[in-house]
Write a protein that holds these residues in place. Structure first.
Motif, PDB file in Angstrom:
ATOM      1  N   ASN A 216     -39.272 -29.078  38.132  1.00  0.00           N
ATOM      2  CA  ASN A 216     -39.657 -29.569  36.966  1.00  0.00           C
ATOM      3  C   ASN A 216     -38.507 -29.830  35.913  1.00  0.00           C
ATOM      4  OD1 ASN A 216     -40.497 -29.787  34.173  1.00  0.00           O
ATOM      5  ND2 ASN A 216     -41.371 -27.467  34.081  1.00  0.00           N
ATOM      6  N   SER A 218     -38.549 -31.129  32.748  1.00  0.00           N
ATOM      7  CA  SER A 218     -38.783 -31.600  31.535  1.00  0.00           C
ATOM      8  C   SER A 218     -37.549 -30.982  30.404  1.00  0.00           C
ATOM      9  CB  SER A 218     -40.045 -30.712  31.087  1.00  0.00           C
ATOM     10  OG  SER A 218     -40.983 -31.042  32.065  1.00  0.00           O
ATOM     11  N   VAL A 249     -40.861 -33.880  38.305  1.00  0.00           N
ATOM     12  CA  VAL A 249     -41.945 -33.649  37.292  1.00  0.00           C
ATOM     13  C   VAL A 249     -41.577 -33.605  35.942  1.00  0.00           C
ATOM     14  CG1 VAL A 249     -43.538 -33.245  39.084  1.00  0.00           C
ATOM     15  CG2 VAL A 249     -42.761 -31.429  37.749  1.00  0.00           C
ATOM     16  N   SER A 250     -42.137 -34.063  34.845  1.00  0.00           N
ATOM     17  CA  SER A 250     -41.747 -33.845  33.263  1.00  0.00           C
ATOM     18  C   SER A 250     -42.910 -33.941  32.503  1.00  0.00           C
ATOM     19  CB  SER A 250     -40.651 -34.867  33.045  1.00  0.00           C
ATOM     20  OG  SER A 250     -40.464 -34.664  31.583  1.00  0.00           O
ATOM     21  N   GLY A 251     -43.049 -33.019  31.599  1.00  0.00           N
ATOM     22  CA  GLY A 251     -44.101 -33.007  30.866  1.00  0.00           C
ATOM     23  C   GLY A 251     -43.626 -33.689  29.243  1.00  0.00           C
ATOM     24  N   GLN A 271     -44.395 -38.137  35.233  1.00  0.00           N
ATOM     25  CA  GLN A 271     -44.505 -37.897  33.868  1.00  0.00           C
ATOM     26  C   GLN A 271     -45.599 -37.693  33.266  1.00  0.00           C
ATOM     27  OE1 GLN A 271     -41.358 -39.523  31.288  1.00  0.00           O
ATOM     28  NE2 GLN A 271     -42.428 -39.546  29.492  1.00  0.00           N
ATOM     29  N   ASP A 280     -47.278 -26.297  31.939  1.00  0.00           N
ATOM     30  CA  ASP A 280     -46.689 -25.557  32.963  1.00  0.00           C
ATOM     31  C   ASP A 280     -47.853 -24.857  33.723  1.00  0.00           C
ATOM     32  OD1 ASP A 280     -44.172 -25.778  32.421  1.00  0.00           O
ATOM     33  OD2 ASP A 280     -43.960 -24.302  30.731  1.00  0.00           O
ATOM     34  N   ILE A 284     -48.547 -28.419  36.273  1.00  0.00           N
ATOM     35  CA  ILE A 284     -47.824 -28.089  37.481  1.00  0.00           C
ATOM     36  C   ILE A 284     -48.421 -27.482  38.845  1.00  0.00           C
ATOM     37  CG2 ILE A 284     -45.885 -26.541  38.053  1.00  0.00           C
ATOM     38  CD1 ILE A 284     -44.709 -28.628  36.885  1.00  0.00           C
ATOM     39  N   CYS A 296     -40.118 -24.820  44.732  1.00  0.00           N
ATOM     40  CA  CYS A 296     -40.309 -25.328  43.456  1.00  0.00           C
ATOM     41  C   CYS A 296     -39.305 -24.768  42.702  1.00  0.00           C
ATOM     42  CB  CYS A 296     -41.682 -24.940  42.869  1.00  0.00           C
ATOM     43  SG  CYS A 296     -43.098 -25.653  43.847  1.00  0.00           S
ATOM     44  N   PHE A 298     -37.860 -24.249  38.452  1.00  0.00           N
ATOM     45  CA  PHE A 298     -38.115 -24.249  37.150  1.00  0.00           C
ATOM     46  C   PHE A 298     -37.127 -24.061  36.319  1.00  0.00           C
ATOM     47  CE2 PHE A 298     -41.805 -23.510  39.676  1.00  0.00           C
ATOM     48  CZ  PHE A 298     -42.660 -24.525  39.580  1.00  0.00           C
TER      49      PHE A 298
END
Length: 338
Positions: A216, A218, A249-251, A271, A280, A284, A296, A298
């Motif tokens: 992640n 983000s 991955v990104s939010g 994204q 989250d 995710i 994973c 974070f």
């Protein structure tokens, strides 16, 4: 967590500035656990007429704190700055950083204070300040929820300041290069086994299985400080290594440089702009289920509470301890944290 370091011997000794006035600095969200009320009370006791206190941050307690400053008679010496994007520039104009929290996940602002060459005072709360300040070697520790102790530590910072060499030594432990190398070594170690340091990696027909790592990213935005710089450099290094299959991955929108680097790579990037809790705790877990990563990572203070048994999770111990204490997270995390 990493920082960029300051140049040594650029700051005037705080003792020489006492007559003209010292600038104290507090940084953080204006919420209960940060205890800015203690900072204001301590400042009102120790401040000289020419001293000022800068408070950078927003939160629900702003009005209460403004009223407290007025009641303490220091309203004219205290400036509430709201959200400050460029904390580094603010720190360059301050003399003493004071953190009066009841609890911290890590205390990144303390590292940033050391990196800026500031004299640092902090409550010895759980967890982080004692570690960052080397049990008092690189800064001054005070008792939690104790104004007299905080005032005493601030006075020590003024009367017996740490040398710039000592402060630089403390900050150098969190340099970007040093921290990046440690994380790269850790990730390499973890991904070479099945979550057990003594169990070798599985092989298929004598060929190493290519591990999937979901990250992640983000946190890599313009508004983040240390973690953005740190994670960005980690990603650059990881992409050079062809031993793994990465899913980024990104939010939210990313820093433009890292966005272009990832788009031009061969790896997957997803994204999905969404509020932090939704990303989250819903998106995710969905992406983990879809891509079935082996690991994973974070690099922030949040991670999904819905976890996939198949995947291994790289989470900092400070994040676990903080969530365990602040949000009473499930027993499984308490076991991991311990």
């Amino acid at each position: 967590n990493p920082v960029r370091l300051f140049k040594k011997n650029l700051r005037e000794n705080v003792q020489l500035k006492k007559a003209s006035g010292l600038t104290f600095l507090g940084v953080g969200v204006l919420e209960t656990r940060k205890r800015f009320d203690l900072l204001l009370k301590s400042f009102s006791i120790i401040a000289n007429p020419n001293d000022i206190l800068l408070i950078a941050g927003t939160g629900s307690q702003k009005q209460m704190l403004e009223n407290l400053a007025k009641n303490l008679g220091v309203e004219s010496q205290v400036r509430f700055l709201g959200y400050v994007k460029d904390i580094n520039s603010l720190m360059k104009n301050a003399d003493i950083l004071v953190l009066t929290s009841n609890s911290e996940a890590f205390g990144m602002v303390l590292v940033e204070g050391l990196a800026a060459g500031l004299h640092v005072v902090s409550t010895n709360c759980f967890s982080g300040p004692s570690e960052v300040l080397g049990n008092g070697r690189y800064g001054f520790l005070a008792e939690v929820d104790n104004v007299d102790s905080i005032v005493s530590s601030i006075r020590d910072a003024i009367e017996y300041p740490k040398s710039q060499e000592t402060i630089y030594e403390g900050a150098s432990r969190f340099s970007v290069d040093s921290t990046v190398n440690k994380y790269l070594e850790f990730i390499a170690t973890v991904t070479e086994d099945e979550g057990n340091l003594y169990k070798p990696i599985k092989k298929l027909n004598s060929v190493l299985i290519r591990k999937k790592i979901l990250i992640n990213i983000s946190v890599i935005t313009q508004i983040y400080r240390g973690m953005s710089v740190f994670t960005k450099q980690i990603i650059k290094e990881l992409i050079k290594n062809d031993n793994y299959e990465y899913i980024f991955v990104s939010g939210n929108d990313l820093d433009q440089e890292i966005f272009e680097i990832i788009l031009n790579s061969k790896y997957t990037y997803k994204q999905i702009n969404a509020p932090l809790p939704i990303f989250d705790q819903i998106i995710i877990p969905y992406l983990i289920k879809k891509y079935k990563p082996d690991f994973c990572w974070f690099p922030a203070n949040t991670f999904p509470l819905i976890m996939n048994k198949r995947s291994k999770y790289i989470i900092t111990i400070h994040d676990l301890i903080f969530l365990m204490n602040e949000f009473k997270i499930p027993t499984i995390y308490q076991k991991i944290a311990k």
